[in-house]
Design an enzyme around this catalytic site. Sequence first.
Site, PDB file in Angstrom:
ATOM      1  CB  CYS A  99     -14.802  18.140  20.617  1.00 10.78           C
ATOM      2  SG  CYS A  99     -13.963  16.672  21.127  1.00 10.78           S
ATOM      3  CD  GLU A 143      -2.474   1.804   0.384  1.00 12.30           C
ATOM      4  OE1 GLU A 143      -3.287   1.024  -0.153  1.00 12.30           O
ATOM      5  OE2 GLU A 143      -2.315   2.981   0.012  1.00 12.30           O
ATOM      6  NE  ARG A 186     -19.863   8.529  -6.382  1.00 10.12           N
ATOM      7  CZ  ARG A 186     -20.109   9.814  -6.130  1.00 10.12           C
ATOM      8  NH1 ARG A 186     -19.295  10.747  -6.574  1.00 10.12           N
ATOM      9  NH2 ARG A 186     -21.178  10.161  -5.442  1.00 10.12           N
ATOM     10  CE  LYS A 211     -25.692   2.552  -6.141  1.00 10.48           C
ATOM     11  NZ  LYS A 211     -24.251   2.860  -6.364  1.00 10.48           N
ATOM     12  CG  HIS A 224     -25.493  -0.336  -2.616  1.00 10.54           C
ATOM     13  ND1 HIS A 224     -26.367   0.689  -2.394  1.00 10.54           N
ATOM     14  CD2 HIS A 224     -24.273   0.235  -2.787  1.00 10.54           C
ATOM     15  CE1 HIS A 224     -25.711   1.845  -2.436  1.00 10.54           C
ATOM     16  NE2 HIS A 224     -24.432   1.594  -2.670  1.00 10.54           N
TER      17      HIS A 224
HETATM   18  C1  LIG Z   1     -18.414   8.876  -2.564  1.00  9.88           C
HETATM   19  C2  LIG Z   1     -18.448   7.378  -2.632  1.00  9.88           C
HETATM   20  C3  LIG Z   1     -19.560   6.683  -2.134  1.00  9.88           C
HETATM   21  C4  LIG Z   1     -19.603   5.294  -2.196  1.00  9.88           C
HETATM   22  N1  LIG Z   1     -20.629   4.629  -1.607  1.00  9.88           N
HETATM   23  C5  LIG Z   1     -20.648   3.261  -1.623  1.00  9.88           C
HETATM   24  C6  LIG Z   1     -21.645   2.534  -0.929  1.00  9.88           C
HETATM   25  O1  LIG Z   1     -22.475   3.108  -0.225  1.00  9.88           O
HETATM   26  N2  LIG Z   1     -21.666   1.189  -1.038  1.00  9.88           N
HETATM   27  C7  LIG Z   1     -20.750   0.521  -1.776  1.00  9.88           C
HETATM   28  O2  LIG Z   1     -20.857  -0.700  -1.870  1.00  9.88           O
HETATM   29  N3  LIG Z   1     -19.752   1.182  -2.396  1.00  9.88           N
HETATM   30  C8  LIG Z   1     -19.670   2.530  -2.310  1.00  9.88           C
HETATM   31  N4  LIG Z   1     -18.653   3.213  -2.933  1.00  9.88           N
HETATM   32  C9  LIG Z   1     -17.654   2.452  -3.641  1.00  9.88           C
HETATM   33  C10 LIG Z   1     -16.591   1.881  -2.735  1.00  9.88           C
HETATM   34  O3  LIG Z   1     -16.190   2.796  -1.752  1.00  9.88           O
HETATM   35  C11 LIG Z   1     -15.409   1.480  -3.583  1.00  9.88           C
HETATM   36  O4  LIG Z   1     -15.861   0.715  -4.635  1.00  9.88           O
HETATM   37  C12 LIG Z   1     -14.385   0.680  -2.813  1.00  9.88           C
HETATM   38  O5  LIG Z   1     -14.022   1.329  -1.620  1.00  9.88           O
HETATM   39  C13 LIG Z   1     -13.187   0.450  -3.680  1.00  9.88           C
HETATM   40  O6  LIG Z   1     -12.216  -0.239  -2.942  1.00  9.88           O
HETATM   41  P1  LIG Z   1     -10.762  -0.381  -3.532  1.00  9.88           P
HETATM   42  O7  LIG Z   1     -10.047  -1.222  -2.562  1.00  9.88           O
HETATM   43  O8  LIG Z   1     -10.845  -0.826  -4.929  1.00  9.88           O
HETATM   44  O9  LIG Z   1     -10.230   1.091  -3.606  1.00  9.88           O
HETATM   45  P2  LIG Z   1      -9.461   1.995  -2.521  1.00  9.88           P
HETATM   46  O10 LIG Z   1     -10.096   1.938  -1.222  1.00  9.88           O
HETATM   47  O11 LIG Z   1      -9.292   3.323  -3.161  1.00  9.88           O
HETATM   48  O12 LIG Z   1      -8.065   1.268  -2.381  1.00  9.88           O
HETATM   49  C14 LIG Z   1      -7.084   1.313  -3.369  1.00  9.88           C
HETATM   50  C15 LIG Z   1      -5.755   1.421  -2.664  1.00  9.88           C
HETATM   51  O13 LIG Z   1      -4.702   1.262  -3.576  1.00  9.88           O
HETATM   52  C16 LIG Z   1      -3.639   2.098  -3.176  1.00  9.88           C
HETATM   53  N5  LIG Z   1      -2.743   2.324  -4.300  1.00  9.88           N
HETATM   54  C17 LIG Z   1      -3.008   3.019  -5.423  1.00  9.88           C
HETATM   55  N6  LIG Z   1      -1.928   3.057  -6.201  1.00  9.88           N
HETATM   56  C18 LIG Z   1      -0.962   2.358  -5.579  1.00  9.88           C
HETATM   57  C19 LIG Z   1       0.383   2.062  -5.915  1.00  9.88           C
HETATM   58  N7  LIG Z   1       0.948   2.504  -7.026  1.00  9.88           N
HETATM   59  N8  LIG Z   1       1.091   1.338  -5.031  1.00  9.88           N
HETATM   60  C20 LIG Z   1       0.530   0.901  -3.863  1.00  9.88           C
HETATM   61  N9  LIG Z   1      -0.724   1.160  -3.521  1.00  9.88           N
HETATM   62  C21 LIG Z   1      -1.487   1.887  -4.366  1.00  9.88           C
HETATM   63  C22 LIG Z   1      -4.363   3.342  -2.750  1.00  9.88           C
HETATM   64  O14 LIG Z   1      -3.554   4.150  -1.912  1.00  9.88           O
HETATM   65  C23 LIG Z   1      -5.565   2.771  -2.044  1.00  9.88           C
HETATM   66  O15 LIG Z   1      -5.350   2.612  -0.647  1.00  9.88           O
HETATM   67  C24 LIG Z   1     -18.564   4.596  -2.832  1.00  9.88           C
HETATM   68  C25 LIG Z   1     -17.455   5.291  -3.294  1.00  9.88           C
HETATM   69  C26 LIG Z   1     -17.374   6.672  -3.146  1.00  9.88           C
HETATM   70  C27 LIG Z   1     -16.122   7.374  -3.530  1.00  9.88           C
END
Ligand SMILES: Cc1cc2nc3c(=O)[nH]c(=O)nc-3n(C[C@H](O)[C@H](O)[C@H](O)COP(=O)(O)OP(=O)(O)OC[C@H]3O[C@@H](n4cnc5c(N)ncnc54)[C@H](O)[C@@H]3O)c2cc1C
Lengths: 424, 508
Positions: free
Chosen positions: B466, B45, B329, B268, B63
């Site tokens: 706070c 990470e 997103r 949504k 969802h």
């Molecule tokens: C505003 C918003 C509302 C949402 N609401 C919902 C909801 O209500 N319900 C639902 O099911 N989903 C929801 N989602 C979607 C959901 O949050 C995401 O789909 C999910 O968190 C994605 O997870 P991830 O692990 O793919 O991404 P992330 O949590 O972004 O993790 C990716 C990780 O990769 C790391 N990374 C990137 N590049 C590198 C690199 N070169 N080297 C090492 N590490 C790296 C980043 O630092 C990050 O920590 C929402 C998203 C947003 C933004």
Amino acid sequence: MKEHYDVVVIGSGPGGLAAALAAKRAGADDVLIIERDQELGGILLQCIHNGFGVEIFGEDLPGPSYAQRFINEVHDLGIETLLDAMVLEITRERTIYATSAQTGFSKLQAKAIVLAMGCRERTRAQIRIPGMRPSGVYTAGTAQRWVNVEGYMPGKQIVILGSGDIGMIMARRLTFEGAKVERVLEVMPYLSGLSRNYVQCLLDFDIPLQLRHTVKRIIGRERVEAVEAVAVDEQWIPVPGTEAIIPCDTLLLSVGLIPENELSQQAGVRLDPVTGGPFVDEGYHTNIPGIFAAGNVVHVYDLVDWVTEAGFAAGESAARYAMCGAETARIPPIPTTAGENVRYVVPHLVNPERLSQAEVRLQMRVRQPLEQPVWIQVHDRETLVTRRAARYARPGEMVNVTLRERDYDKVRQSKELRVSIVPH
Amino acid sequence: MHETPGSPREPAPSTYDIIIVGAGIVGAMVARYLSRYQLKILWIEKEADICMGASAANSAIVHGGYAVEPGTLKAELNVRGNAMWDQLAEELHFSFERCGTYAVAIGSEEQEALRAEEARARANGVPYQLISGEEMRRREPQISPETSGALFCPVGGVCDPWGATIAAGENAVTNGVTLKRSTAFLDFIWEADTNKPPQIAGIVTDRGEFRARWVINAAGLYADEVMHRAGVREEFTITPRRGEYVVLDRNHFQLDNVLFPMPSRISKGILVTTTVHGNTIVGPNAEEVGDREDAAVTTQGLEEIWEGALKLVPNLDRHAIIAVFAGLRPGSNAPTPDPKIDYHKDFVIEIPESIRGLVNLGGIESPGLTAAPAIALRVIELLKQAGEVLYEKPNWNPIRPGRPVFRHLSHAEQAELVRKDSRYGRVICRCEAVTEGEIVAEIHAPVPADTYDAIKRRTWLGTGRCQGAFDMPRVVELLAQELGLNPLEITKRGGPSKLLARRTKMRD
Ligand SMILES: Cc1cc2nc3c(=O)[nH]c(=O)nc-3n(C[C@H](O)[C@H](O)[C@H](O)COP(=O)(O)OP(=O)(O)OC[C@H]3O[C@@H](n4cnc5c(N)ncnc54)[C@H](O)[C@@H]3O)c2cc1C
Ligand SMILES: Cc1cc2nc3c(=O)[nH]c(=O)nc-3n(C[C@H](O)[C@H](O)[C@H](O)COP(=O)(O)OP(=O)(O)OC[C@H]3O[C@@H](n4cnc5c(N)ncnc54)[C@H](O)[C@@H]3O)c2cc1C
């Protein structure tokens, strides 16, 4: 430690210390102060500047010295203290649950409780400052604790948002410590703290104050790198073209204080939406029998001396309640109301009979500044109950008007006590 | 690796079977489910802690699956993922409530949209119930009087996304996965022979090289950059879409339901929803931003969500606002694999054929949180299909034990806990009643919390009224004390985000 007390005071700031002392002096045997911190004194312990005690002692003391006078007396009178202990819950029946790393979890029963939990500071979100969320954004009080208690500087180049007293005092303190305080921004067209702090803390150190200005945006991903300041119009709408990027590593917020009343709410204590504190009568009794409140938990004070005075009154009534139970008033209490140019009045109710034993000080905040001689007046409908003159009235400075024994007849016959602050 | 005795050699880079890039909920679930097998896994990470990307700032809704386009990967994995959350929460001990969710139609104009939601629910096989406006107002008295009906989805729920990600990550680590934080993927290393489709041999990071046969791209907002380094899907792009929120203090405003408006074309819509902590959150809007790090909140954005929310719940009070935040997103442009479905914002979940050694995940936007456990299972299926033989560990432990959460206990349980360990008697965060005991436990946990925000994400300290004003100096002191550091070294979120500048003159 016992399980039953006559009076339990929650919080050991000037309000709590005074309440405990007054309760003991009024004859309550078992009085306990519960304090979350490791030491007695409340916020005063981090207020190492002077300016305390002018009203009560006729001396200009630093915060810790002011507190120490009361702490000594607390010990002399044999008042019990429970330190490093946080009250988690209080009930309507005055059962208290507290937890402490030193004495464990405890359940206590009090005949009367005095709430003296103080206040907390408004934060960034409460005033909705846009931008990134890096480190380096602190409330002025957090910075004060860091500098004065822990001995650490939160930053080197500082912008302060809000002209509250803690912010201005920290502007001076941080300057003493070698930081550069770039400026203080205030969204209102007037100062929100005491004028004396403006003179002693900003003017004397050439720290610019910009009224009608705010922070449009915080810049920096990891640590604050700059803030964008902007002028605002009467509606607080940013005026285009007035933006200025001010490089800095720290933004301090001094944007107001909010009474700390989550415990009070659990017990069903009714709060005034304007002050954020309990509805109280002149003895600082809340709507819940046996629960009293004093100090910043009721409304935000600017001078500690008045907090102490309120604490004395609350402690004395709490002791009376603990020893004699509820008093039945022969004359119904009279409500106070905020009239012209007054934001709120504390206490919310006045029992006229009290005027035969003591004066009752009505405390209030003015809505709009009046930089000219004013009347602070109390009316019952068309009848003037009392009034006093003052040289000016400013939102940053609490205003008082006192009801005395000679006002008893008028007060007794009143339907309401409406306070207004108007030009002479 | 075979070592020739006597011949001095460069130290071999560490060798793994699998490297997972990215520690959001997707990386965490993949790591957790893969930790079941006899594999040597490295999980990296770029940030100082896990759960600092999209998984840290979202609506926290599990969802039901009625809102997604039928026939897409999003729909399939949403429904499959949704069904996994009860067991997950039970095994990993994080907060999850299957409370049901409402999609609310306001006025007669939105009846058509409500029928479209119903059609999708039916097509996706999601249980639902249509209720009248009157019934909706009975169930949620604070809702708009204009409410004309709603779709109730009983399988929808709310979770603690920080808790879920960190618990899954911790479970992976205790089952043998190696986690390296503050380690960024930079590029791939390839096998030398070029006859066959190129084979990935490992990765280059800012902390050195690591070898592995497989690399799993779970890089969220940067998934496109990672896959382009592998020469895969050059046309794929991620467009960050920012969503801003406000949090309302539970002491000033309470609402016990999850309320969605009718969806717009791009999102949504702005919801008003309870959280597992009882605070209500309002948001998000949807704004495309150029910068993948631009999680700033804006005045316009906050106005937009506030107005949107008032349509659903007219009596919201601005005075109740205690926090604002924004998430990004990772919006994609990937077509659904099934060519019959005309949809171009789908998840990418594949082992591409043009190269060997990459499990490629991309465009995991909403419902990515919900789908994450199902995505992990799909990754395992894909690896098996690619000929990887996976042996289960005999001693795999699916349980990540919960740690005491003081505020969740009864007074009797609190008393007992304080008796056993007095540090649970000292409350550090007064709004959320987080104790020193809980903070110290997190500092020494399998995925140690070593920044202020890391403590916040694990304990919810500083999230109340706070906002850390009282607890921050105490937390810095505890971090320094427990980690043997100088308080000046303690950061908010790692890297240069130091909290303090220097000692005061008198303490120098
Ligand atoms: C505003 C918003 C509302 C949402 N609401 C919902 C909801 O209500 N319900 C639902 O099911 N989903 C929801 N989602 C979607 C959901 O949050 C995401 O789909 C999910 O968190 C994605 O997870 P991830 O692990 O793919 O991404 P992330 O949590 O972004 O993790 C990716 C990780 O990769 C790391 N990374 C990137 N590049 C590198 C690199 N070169 N080297 C090492 N590490 C790296 C980043 O630092 C990050 O920590 C929402 C998203 C947003 C933004
Ligand atoms: C950060 C800050 C800085 C200030 N600086 C100045 C200044 O420089 N000059 C000035 O004149 N005024 C200052 N004030 C205003 C000052 O607080 C008041 O004038 C005065 O100290 C209020 O006294 P109090 O007794 O009401 O509350 P406090 O002094 O705040 O005392 C309240 C006490 O209650 C304790 N407490 C709260 N909740 C619990 C609980 N659940 N269980 C146990 N204990 C609890 C707290 O730990 C605290 O010690 C400041 C206020 C703040 C918040």
